[in-house]
Design an enzyme around this catalytic site. Structure first.
Site, PDB file in Angstrom:
ATOM      1  N   SER A 142       0.851  -1.187   0.000  1.00  0.00           N
ATOM      2  CA  SER A 142       0.000   0.000   0.000  1.00  0.00           C
ATOM      3  C   SER A 142       0.886   1.237   0.000  1.00  0.00           C
ATOM      4  O   SER A 142       1.997   1.215   0.545  1.00  0.00           O
ATOM      5  CB  SER A 142      -0.894   0.014   1.247  1.00  0.00           C
ATOM      6  OG  SER A 142      -1.501   1.274   1.440  1.00  0.00           O
ATOM      7  N   TYR A 156      -2.588  -0.586  10.053  1.00  0.00           N
ATOM      8  CA  TYR A 156      -2.687  -1.016   8.656  1.00  0.00           C
ATOM      9  C   TYR A 156      -1.399  -0.660   7.903  1.00  0.00           C
ATOM     10  O   TYR A 156      -0.815  -1.513   7.218  1.00  0.00           O
ATOM     11  CB  TYR A 156      -3.883  -0.344   7.990  1.00  0.00           C
ATOM     12  CG  TYR A 156      -4.000  -0.640   6.511  1.00  0.00           C
ATOM     13  CD1 TYR A 156      -4.571  -1.823   6.066  1.00  0.00           C
ATOM     14  CD2 TYR A 156      -3.531   0.272   5.564  1.00  0.00           C
ATOM     15  CE1 TYR A 156      -4.672  -2.107   4.712  1.00  0.00           C
ATOM     16  CE2 TYR A 156      -3.638   0.002   4.205  1.00  0.00           C
ATOM     17  CZ  TYR A 156      -4.201  -1.189   3.793  1.00  0.00           C
ATOM     18  OH  TYR A 156      -4.287  -1.456   2.437  1.00  0.00           O
TER      19      TYR A 156
END
Length: 250
Positions: A142, A156
């Protein structure tokens, strides 16, 4: 560019995994699709075979947090399709709250799914590729992995940074061999994992994002920000700017 004919995708019952499956099927690739929701996978398999009757599509129910099952399913699919030559570690979740606010369970679940379960998938994939002496491992990280993030995405981002480091370690080990390792850093692509995110600059729809992902994967880069514009220049900026400025960007 090597053509990979048989591709395994985890988290393939929705979102980016489902979108990539459709695009690879249209390219004539045989597919091994895994996710928790078997009924969704079976519906997708029916759709793909109706549109592309010459390909093979195998599906398996898989919770990636069941680590023994990860190894079992990957081996089953390798045998069923006569050898996997690309495995895409895509399954993940986006739960999380600021640390210290009583949400340890959600943060732990995100860390375990996005890192420990990804480790299991990478182990299972590399076991197959080492045996075959070739293959392409793709790890979906990501853009948030590039720097420490605040509030709801702290865990995350950390989990995605961890899996990116895992992939880079493998890449270092496999340099000069027929086993290739790619790390993709998606920006905001609309999917179930971010449907509740309000501040999502430069977000693209699922189809556009999946096309960019598949295009990048087929090039087999060491690393790629996806879509390249504007995330490649933004990624450079995120790495070098002071944290106080990066904080305002997220």
């Amino acid at each position: 560019m090597t053509t990979r004919s048989t591709i395994l995708i985890t988290g393939a019952s929705s979102g980016l995994g489902e979108g990539m499956a459709r695009l690879f099927a249209a390219q004539g690739r045989n597919l091994a699709l895994c996710a928790r929701r078997l009924e969704n996978l079976e519906a997708l398999r029916t759709e793909l075979l109706a549109a592309h009757p010459r390909i093979q599509v195998e599906v398996r129910a898989l919770d990636v947090n069941d680590y023994d099952r990860v190894f079992q399913v990957f081996e089953e699919l390798d045998q069923a399709l006569g050898g996997l030559d690309r495995i895409i570690v895509n399954a993940g979740i986006g739960k999380g709250q600021p640390l210290g606010t009583g949400a340890f369970h959600a943060n732990r679940q995100t860390a375990e799914t996005n890192f420990v379960a990804a480790l299991a998938q990478c182990e299972a994939a590399m076991q197959i590729f080492r045996r075959h002496g070739r293959g392409h491992l793709v790890v979906i990280s990501s853009m948030s992995a590039l720097r420490g993030m605040r509030k709801n995405i702290t865990t995350y981002a950390a989990s995605k940074a961890g899996v990116a480091a895992l992939a880079e370690g493998l890449r270092s080990e496999m340099l000069g061999t027929p086993i290739k390792i790619s790390t993709l850093y998606p920006g905001y692509i609309r999917s179930a994992i971010n449907e509740k995110v309000k501040n999502a600059p430069f977000i693209v729809d699922t189809e556009t994002g999946c096309k960019a992902l598949v295009k990048a994967i087929n090039k087999e880069p060491a690393k790629a920000c996806v879509p390249a514009w504007p995330w490649a220049p933004l990624g450079f900026a995120m790495r070098v700017l002071p944290l106080a400025i990066v904080r305002k960007m997220t």
